[in-house]
Design a protein around this motif. Structure first.
Motif, PDB file in Angstrom:
ATOM      1  N   ASP A   1       0.829  -1.209   0.000  1.00 26.65           N
ATOM      2  CA  ASP A   1       0.000   0.000   0.000  1.00 26.65           C
ATOM      3  C   ASP A   1       0.861   1.257   0.000  1.00 26.65           C
ATOM      4  OD1 ASP A   1      -2.361  -1.400  -0.062  1.00 26.65           O
ATOM      5  OD2 ASP A   1      -2.728  -1.266   2.088  1.00 26.65           O
ATOM      6  N   GLU A   2       1.956   1.232   0.755  1.00 25.56           N
ATOM      7  CA  GLU A   2       2.849   2.388   0.823  1.00 25.56           C
ATOM      8  C   GLU A   2       3.492   2.672  -0.532  1.00 25.56           C
ATOM      9  OE1 GLU A   2       6.916   3.447   3.138  1.00 25.56           O
ATOM     10  OE2 GLU A   2       5.268   2.729   4.389  1.00 25.56           O
TER      11      GLU A   2
ATOM     12  N   ASN B   1       0.803   4.003  -2.884  1.00 25.21           N
ATOM     13  CA  ASN B   1       0.501   5.403  -2.585  1.00 25.21           C
ATOM     14  C   ASN B   1       1.616   6.313  -3.101  1.00 25.21           C
ATOM     15  OD1 ASN B   1      -1.165   7.431  -1.472  1.00 25.21           O
ATOM     16  ND2 ASN B   1       0.147   7.534   0.330  1.00 25.21           N
TER      17      ASN B   1
ATOM     18  N   ASP C   1      -6.448  11.841   0.176  1.00 28.59           N
ATOM     19  CA  ASP C   1      -5.010  11.664   0.371  1.00 28.59           C
ATOM     20  C   ASP C   1      -4.255  12.647  -0.518  1.00 28.59           C
ATOM     21  OD1 ASP C   1      -4.709  10.566  -2.251  1.00 28.59           O
ATOM     22  OD2 ASP C   1      -5.081   8.557  -1.502  1.00 28.59           O
TER      23      ASP C   1
END
Length: 78
Positions: free
Chosen positions: A3-4, A7, A57
């Motif tokens: 996920d990091e 992103n 985000d």
């Protein structure tokens, strides 16, 4: 992809889009600190413009800022 990492890739894509698509004269200012990031959009006249991104985000906020500038620019050309 984690996920990091995903992103980070989305943020990179949003930054590249800003570089490619932000209309002439508009500026983005990105302020980062521990646990936060703030994006400010400035008009060609230097006025701070609102960005409608809510609790999005960083990638979404950057995208919204570019969309806002492009929308304003297209309205001033008509």
């Amino acid at each position: 992809m984690s996920d990091e990492a995903s992103n980070a890739a989305l943020i990179g894509q949003a930054l590249e889009r800003a570089i490619d698509d932000l209309p002439e004269g508009y500026q983005l200012s990105l302020h980062l600190g521990a646990g936060y990031g703030v994006v400010l959009l400035f008009s060609p006249d230097g006025d701070t413009l609102p960005i409608s991104a809510g609790e999005a985000d960083l990638a979404q906020i950057l995208t919204s800022a570019v969309d806002t500038a492009c929308g304003l620019e297209s309205r001033t050309k008509h």
